[in-house]
Write an enzyme that holds these catalytic residues in place. Structure first.
Site, PDB file in Angstrom:
ATOM      1  N   ARG A  59       0.666  -1.300   0.251  1.00  0.00           N
ATOM      2  CA  ARG A  59       0.043  -0.024   0.398  1.00  0.00           C
ATOM      3  C   ARG A  59       0.456   1.353  -0.124  1.00  0.00           C
ATOM      4  O   ARG A  59       0.799   1.087   1.046  1.00  0.00           O
ATOM      5  CB  ARG A  59      -1.097  -0.226   1.319  1.00  0.00           C
ATOM      6  CG  ARG A  59      -2.098  -1.483   0.879  1.00  0.00           C
ATOM      7  CD  ARG A  59      -2.834  -0.843   2.109  1.00  0.00           C
ATOM      8  NE  ARG A  59      -4.006  -2.086   1.636  1.00  0.00           N
ATOM      9  CZ  ARG A  59      -4.540  -3.077   2.566  1.00  0.00           C
ATOM     10  NH1 ARG A  59      -4.372  -2.497   4.092  1.00  0.00           N
ATOM     11  NH2 ARG A  59      -5.897  -3.699   2.115  1.00  0.00           N
ATOM     12  N   ILE A 136     -10.706  -9.665  -1.462  1.00  0.00           N
ATOM     13  CA  ILE A 136     -11.778 -11.346  -1.001  1.00  0.00           C
ATOM     14  C   ILE A 136     -12.752 -10.272  -0.879  1.00  0.00           C
ATOM     15  O   ILE A 136     -14.185 -11.089  -1.257  1.00  0.00           O
ATOM     16  CB  ILE A 136     -10.865 -11.488   0.140  1.00  0.00           C
ATOM     17  CG1 ILE A 136     -10.770 -10.713   1.381  1.00  0.00           C
ATOM     18  CG2 ILE A 136      -9.688 -12.070  -0.184  1.00  0.00           C
ATOM     19  CD1 ILE A 136     -10.624 -11.443   2.702  1.00  0.00           C
ATOM     20  N   ASP A 137     -13.210  -9.297  -0.901  1.00  0.00           N
ATOM     21  CA  ASP A 137     -14.231  -8.384  -0.356  1.00  0.00           C
ATOM     22  C   ASP A 137     -15.459  -8.745  -2.082  1.00  0.00           C
ATOM     23  O   ASP A 137     -16.672  -8.461  -1.152  1.00  0.00           O
ATOM     24  CB  ASP A 137     -14.128  -7.437   0.209  1.00  0.00           C
ATOM     25  CG  ASP A 137     -13.356  -6.670   0.973  1.00  0.00           C
ATOM     26  OD1 ASP A 137     -12.833  -7.779   2.305  1.00  0.00           O
ATOM     27  OD2 ASP A 137     -12.439  -6.111   0.866  1.00  0.00           O
ATOM     28  N   MET A 179     -14.190 -11.443   7.084  1.00  0.00           N
ATOM     29  CA  MET A 179     -13.700  -9.989   6.273  1.00  0.00           C
ATOM     30  C   MET A 179     -14.581  -9.345   5.696  1.00  0.00           C
ATOM     31  O   MET A 179     -16.096  -9.845   4.811  1.00  0.00           O
ATOM     32  CB  MET A 179     -12.093 -10.159   5.726  1.00  0.00           C
ATOM     33  CG  MET A 179     -11.573 -10.516   6.812  1.00  0.00           C
ATOM     34  SD  MET A 179     -10.123 -10.166   5.568  1.00  0.00           S
ATOM     35  CE  MET A 179      -8.602  -9.747   7.467  1.00  0.00           C
ATOM     36  N   GLU A 235     -17.573  -8.094   9.084  1.00  0.00           N
ATOM     37  CA  GLU A 235     -16.910  -6.733   9.983  1.00  0.00           C
ATOM     38  C   GLU A 235     -17.293  -5.510  10.000  1.00  0.00           C
ATOM     39  O   GLU A 235     -17.217  -4.737  10.866  1.00  0.00           O
ATOM     40  CB  GLU A 235     -15.101  -7.109   9.391  1.00  0.00           C
ATOM     41  CG  GLU A 235     -15.365  -6.507   7.985  1.00  0.00           C
ATOM     42  CD  GLU A 235     -14.056  -6.466   8.352  1.00  0.00           C
ATOM     43  OE1 GLU A 235     -12.679  -6.264   8.997  1.00  0.00           O
ATOM     44  OE2 GLU A 235     -13.358  -6.427   7.041  1.00  0.00           O
ATOM     45  N   HIS A 269      -7.029 -13.526   8.753  1.00  0.00           N
ATOM     46  CA  HIS A 269      -6.411 -12.934   7.539  1.00  0.00           C
ATOM     47  C   HIS A 269      -6.322 -14.642   7.047  1.00  0.00           C
ATOM     48  O   HIS A 269      -5.878 -14.624   5.895  1.00  0.00           O
ATOM     49  CB  HIS A 269      -4.522 -12.404   7.784  1.00  0.00           C
ATOM     50  CG  HIS A 269      -5.036 -10.986   8.224  1.00  0.00           C
ATOM     51  ND1 HIS A 269      -5.683 -10.619   9.089  1.00  0.00           N
ATOM     52  CD2 HIS A 269      -4.638  -9.731   7.381  1.00  0.00           C
ATOM     53  CE1 HIS A 269      -5.564  -9.250   8.533  1.00  0.00           C
ATOM     54  NE2 HIS A 269      -4.790  -8.880   7.442  1.00  0.00           N
ATOM     55  N   VAL A 270      -6.667 -15.588   8.050  1.00  0.00           N
ATOM     56  CA  VAL A 270      -6.819 -16.720   7.527  1.00  0.00           C
ATOM     57  C   VAL A 270      -7.988 -16.447   6.071  1.00  0.00           C
ATOM     58  O   VAL A 270      -7.592 -17.293   4.549  1.00  0.00           O
ATOM     59  CB  VAL A 270      -7.558 -17.519   8.348  1.00  0.00           C
ATOM     60  CG1 VAL A 270      -7.791 -18.836   7.687  1.00  0.00           C
ATOM     61  CG2 VAL A 270      -6.971 -18.001   9.351  1.00  0.00           C
TER      62      VAL A 270
HETATM   63  O1  F6P Z   1      -9.635  -5.167   1.893  1.00  0.00           O
HETATM   64  C1  F6P Z   1      -9.287  -6.477   1.787  1.00  0.00           C
HETATM   65  C2  F6P Z   1      -9.088  -6.759   3.821  1.00  0.00           C
HETATM   66  O2  F6P Z   1      -9.268  -8.206   3.460  1.00  0.00           O
HETATM   67  C3  F6P Z   1     -10.638  -6.512   4.056  1.00  0.00           C
HETATM   68  O3  F6P Z   1     -11.864  -7.798   4.090  1.00  0.00           O
HETATM   69  C4  F6P Z   1     -10.529  -6.227   5.111  1.00  0.00           C
HETATM   70  O4  F6P Z   1     -10.818  -5.666   6.204  1.00  0.00           O
HETATM   71  C5  F6P Z   1      -9.001  -5.020   5.155  1.00  0.00           C
HETATM   72  O5  F6P Z   1      -8.196  -6.379   3.926  1.00  0.00           O
HETATM   73  C6  F6P Z   1      -7.659  -6.139   5.967  1.00  0.00           C
HETATM   74  O6  F6P Z   1      -6.496  -4.819   6.142  1.00  0.00           O
HETATM   75  P1  F6P Z   1      -5.327  -5.062   6.329  1.00  0.00           P
HETATM   76  O7  F6P Z   1      -4.879  -6.132   5.799  1.00  0.00           O
HETATM   77  O8  F6P Z   1      -4.056  -3.875   6.379  1.00  0.00           O
HETATM   78  O9  F6P Z   1      -5.217  -4.977   8.314  1.00  0.00           O
END
Ligand code: F6P
Length: 351
Positions: A59, A136-137, A179, A235, A269-270
């Site tokens: 990012r 993934i969203d 997520m 979330e 993050h799984v």
């Molecule tokens: O946009 C993808 C995503 O996995 C979302 O589902 C989640 O809110 C966000 O990224 C988490 O971001 P990070 O890995 O920076 O915590």
């Protein structure tokens, strides 16, 4: 994403293009050097079954500045790169469109600074781009699925199946947080596919008193002999006043009302890793192939496209329009007219 990377590289090589991979997203573009590497057929061998992306992601805040984009342009132009496929979310795609629009001005600046020759600038006067949505969203307005969302859904389904068996053994309730940032797709699809009891998503904030409603549903199901209860919480779920609904709060409500042990699982993050699903590999391969076709022969010259899956087919949407429609969603939800706005948006957007 690896399936898309592989398809882009191999389609481009097959069609006679020279291919570079940019590592660590826009940061690699800005840093240059080893961040931008020639990529051959074998560099993308054996990556189809790997999750994530072998070329990395980042990012980059620097790319949000014009100075950062000037450095990136210099690194691209020095290598003769004037066609880009970017796989990312709405932020990455917006950045890509900004770079495309600024490109002629950035080239002028590089020529004026003596960084590149006018001849080189003239040879690469336009930046041609194609965006693929990697998230993934599953949150891009105008497409059915984004790269990675099906795999994430499979991860969640595995978790639901595992929770169901322990929940049933103990006659317990479980709250599962998944997520999706502002988008409830993963939560809703998983709740339906997993036969869960209740779901909370950002697109449909529940009315006041939803806690009683939820608990009554769980109580009735238990009285009818259901041994496992699962509530899925996105979330980004909120109530109608916009206050977040946290999974821990939902757990406490169930425990207080039903007087039974209730556990929370926050999947985290799984959901973003592991072996990609067959659908994701198949669709991403098709998307990568179409992205190269778009770069070599733009469908609407001068217009940036995002390429996605819609109705089991590949569609090319105006990049800026798709991203703007997506970014408006949280405001539409907050205004309480999300469903109405989406109905109105559908046909006109597709036109
Ligand atoms: O946009 C993808 C995503 O996995 C979302 O589902 C989640 O809110 C966000 O990224 C988490 O971001 P990070 O890995 O920076 O915590």
């Amino acid at each position: 994403m690896n399936a898309a990377v592989r398809a882009v590289v191999r389609t481009a090589i097959h069609r006679g293009a020279e291919v570079f991979a940019i590592f660590e997203g826009y940061q690699g573009m800005i840093d240059g050097g080893n961040g931008i590497r020639p990529f051959g057929w074998d560099d993308v061998g054996s990556i189809l079954a790997r999750g994530g992306t072998v070329i990395g992601t980042f990012r980059s805040t620097e790319f949000r500045t014009r100075e950062g984009r000037l450095k990136a342009t210099r690194n691209l132009i020095e290598r003769g790169i004037d066609r880009l496929v970017v796989i990312g979310g709405d932020g990455s795609l917006t950045g890509l469109d900004t770079l495309r629009q600024e490109w002629p001005g950035l080239l002028d600046e590089l020529v004026a600074n003596g960084d590149i020759t006018a001849e080189l600038a003239a040879q690469h006067a336009n930046l041609i781009i194609a965006g693929l949505v990697g998230s993934i969203d599953n949150d891009l307005v105008g497409v059915d699925s984004t790269i990675g969302s099906d795999t994430a859904l499979h991860r969640i389904m595995d978790a639901i199946d595992a929770l169901s068996s322990t929940a049933a053994s103990h006659q317990r309730s479980f709250v599962l947080e998944v997520m999706g940032r502002h988008c409830g797709y993963l939560a809703l699809a998983a709740a339906i596919a997993g036969g869960c009891d209740y779901v909370l998503i950002p697109e449909n904030p529940p009315a006041e008193g939803w806690e009683d409603d939820m608990c009554q549903i769980l109580r009735t199901a238990r009285a009818r002999g259901r041994r496992d209860s699962i509530v899925v919480v996105a979330e980004g779920a909120t109530d109608r006043a916009g206050n977040p609904i946290r999974s821990e709060y939902v757990r406490q409500v169930i425990e207080d009302h039903l007087h039974e042990a209730t556990r929370t699982t926050i999947l985290g993050h799984v959901q973003r890793g592991g072996t990609p699903s067959a659908y994701d590999r198949w669709a991403s391969t098709w998307l990568g192939y179409e992205a190269v076709k778009e770069l070599l022969n733009p469908s609407v010259p001068g217009e940036a496209k995002v390429i996605g899956m819609l109705g089991n087919d590949v569609v090319r949407l105006p990049l800026a329009g798709a991203v703007q429609a997506t970014q408006r969603v949280p405001d539409l939800i907050a205004s309480g007219d999300y469903i109405g706005a989406m109905d109105a948006r559908g046909p006109s957007f597709n036109e």
